[in-house]
Design a protein around this motif. Structure first.
Motif, PDB file in Angstrom:
ATOM      1  N   ASP A 100      43.979  75.655  39.720  1.00 12.54           N
ATOM      2  CA  ASP A 100      44.175  74.996  38.435  1.00 12.54           C
ATOM      3  C   ASP A 100      45.613  75.188  37.957  1.00 12.54           C
ATOM      4  O   ASP A 100      46.024  76.314  37.647  1.00 12.54           O
ATOM      5  N   ALA A 155      39.359  77.284  40.270  1.00 11.95           N
ATOM      6  CA  ALA A 155      39.979  78.294  39.413  1.00 11.95           C
ATOM      7  C   ALA A 155      41.312  78.767  39.989  1.00 11.95           C
ATOM      8  O   ALA A 155      42.267  79.018  39.240  1.00 11.95           O
ATOM      9  N   ASP A 183      46.294  85.218  35.742  1.00 10.41           N
ATOM     10  CA  ASP A 183      44.828  85.125  35.731  1.00 10.41           C
ATOM     11  C   ASP A 183      44.289  84.898  37.138  1.00 10.41           C
ATOM     12  O   ASP A 183      43.242  85.446  37.515  1.00 10.41           O
ATOM     13  N   LYS A 184      44.992  84.083  37.906  1.00 13.08           N
ATOM     14  CA  LYS A 184      44.564  83.808  39.275  1.00 13.08           C
ATOM     15  C   LYS A 184      44.650  85.066  40.135  1.00 13.08           C
ATOM     16  O   LYS A 184      43.774  85.328  40.965  1.00 13.08           O
ATOM     17  N   SER A 198      47.000  74.528  35.235  1.00 13.32           N
ATOM     18  CA  SER A 198      47.123  74.931  33.833  1.00 13.32           C
ATOM     19  C   SER A 198      46.784  76.400  33.610  1.00 13.32           C
ATOM     20  O   SER A 198      46.986  76.931  32.516  1.00 13.32           O
ATOM     21  N   ARG A 199      46.270  77.051  34.630  1.00 13.70           N
ATOM     22  CA  ARG A 199      45.856  78.453  34.499  1.00 13.70           C
ATOM     23  C   ARG A 199      47.014  79.369  34.870  1.00 13.70           C
ATOM     24  O   ARG A 199      47.646  79.168  35.915  1.00 13.70           O
ATOM     25  N   PRO A 200      47.314  80.384  34.067  1.00  9.47           N
ATOM     26  CA  PRO A 200      48.416  81.294  34.384  1.00  9.47           C
ATOM     27  C   PRO A 200      48.205  81.974  35.736  1.00  9.47           C
ATOM     28  O   PRO A 200      47.076  82.321  36.110  1.00  9.47           O
TER      29      PRO A 200
END
Length: 277
Positions: free
Chosen positions: A54, A51, A61-62, A56-58
């Motif tokens: 990733d 997570a 969000d991280k 592709s994850r903003p």
């Protein structure tokens, strides 16, 4: 071995944040401990690592996930380091835990700097490495994934005994025992010695003899190994009467053992092998 993306991420992050971490002075102790704790959590949770890495994850969000992980009690420098790391690209998900651990060790080094203990810690790590060379059973126990962390820590305390080690030395030794990270314990101590050596700009040469070296002998060893290695060296003189005579010289994981006891052991092995044939 880390891939190209991870090497770049690690280098750029450390170049950017190392001066800030160094400037925290004695707070670096707290930061280093917090980063070691995060390393342990990441090593035990592959889904969390995925997570946080990733692409592709903003990043937002991280960072929100980080806040849930460490809460609002972490040092602001700890959060700055972790926020920077999750914003970078990694070749493998596990590489982010390696980077967090590296920063944790840096925190311990900078705390040692702030308390004038860097050389002491380096020497104590070298002595721990030397002591473990002849203790294969203990080395195996400290590296065992089958034993619980509490058992490995207990074994470490039994090895150290009543030695009054610097708290940075003990924390590094505990971290290596608590979470082996798929490494042999001796390899981790060797890695730490090398990090401290590079940090100080000189190599640690541990020399074990039956009697103390005199200054002339130390000066000769400094001259020989400074020339051989092409950089300054520090001679860590270790006295062990059980070696009887001669010298055992350790530079990182390279060991040259010309002690009398080593020669006797080698002779005994030859005789035993000869009797078997």
């Amino acid at each position: 071995m880390r891939g190209e993306a991870s090497r770049i991420a690690d280098r750029v992050s450390r170049d950017s944040l190392a001066p800030k971490l160094r400037a925290t002075a004695e707070d670096a102790w707290r930061i280093g401990n917090e980063l070691f704790s995060v390393t342990n959590v990441l090593d035990r949770n592959i889904r969390l690592e995925r997570a946080l890495t990733d692409p592709s994850r903003p990043v937002e969000d991280k960072v929100a996930l980080l806040n849930k992980l460490v809460g609002d009690q972490a040092h602001e420098m700890t959060m700055e380091i972790l926020t920077d790391l999750v914003g970078r690209r990694w070749s493998r998900v596990s590489d982010i835990a390696n980077a967090v651990e590296d920063f944790g060790v840096d925190g311990m080094m900078y705390y040692a700097d702030a308390t004038d203990a860097t050389l002491q810690v380096s020497i104590e790590l070298a002595e721990l490495h030397s002591a473990l060379l002849n203790l294969p059973v203990i080395r195996s126990g400290l590296s065992s994934d089958h034993a619980p962390a509490e058992a490995r820590i207990k074994l470490l305390y039994a090895l150290v005994g009543n030695k009054d080690l610097n708290k940075v030395t003990m924390r590094l030794a505990e971290h290596a025992a608590c979470n082996p990270r798929n490494r042999r314990y001796l390899s981790t101590i060797h890695w730490l010695i090398n990090k401290f050596s590079r940090h100080m700009g000189e190599s640690m040469v541990t020399v074990t003899t039956a009697a103390p070296l005199n200054q002339e002998q130390v000066d000769k060893l400094i001259a020989v190994y400074s020339k051989k290695l092409g950089r300054p060296v520090h001679i860590n003189s270790n006295v062990d009467p059980t070696v009887i005579g001669g010298m055992r010289i350790e530079i990182g994981d390279e060991v040259t053992d010309n002690t009398v006891v080593a020669q006797l052991q080698q002779l005994q092995r030859r005789v035993t092998n000869g009797m078997r044939t």
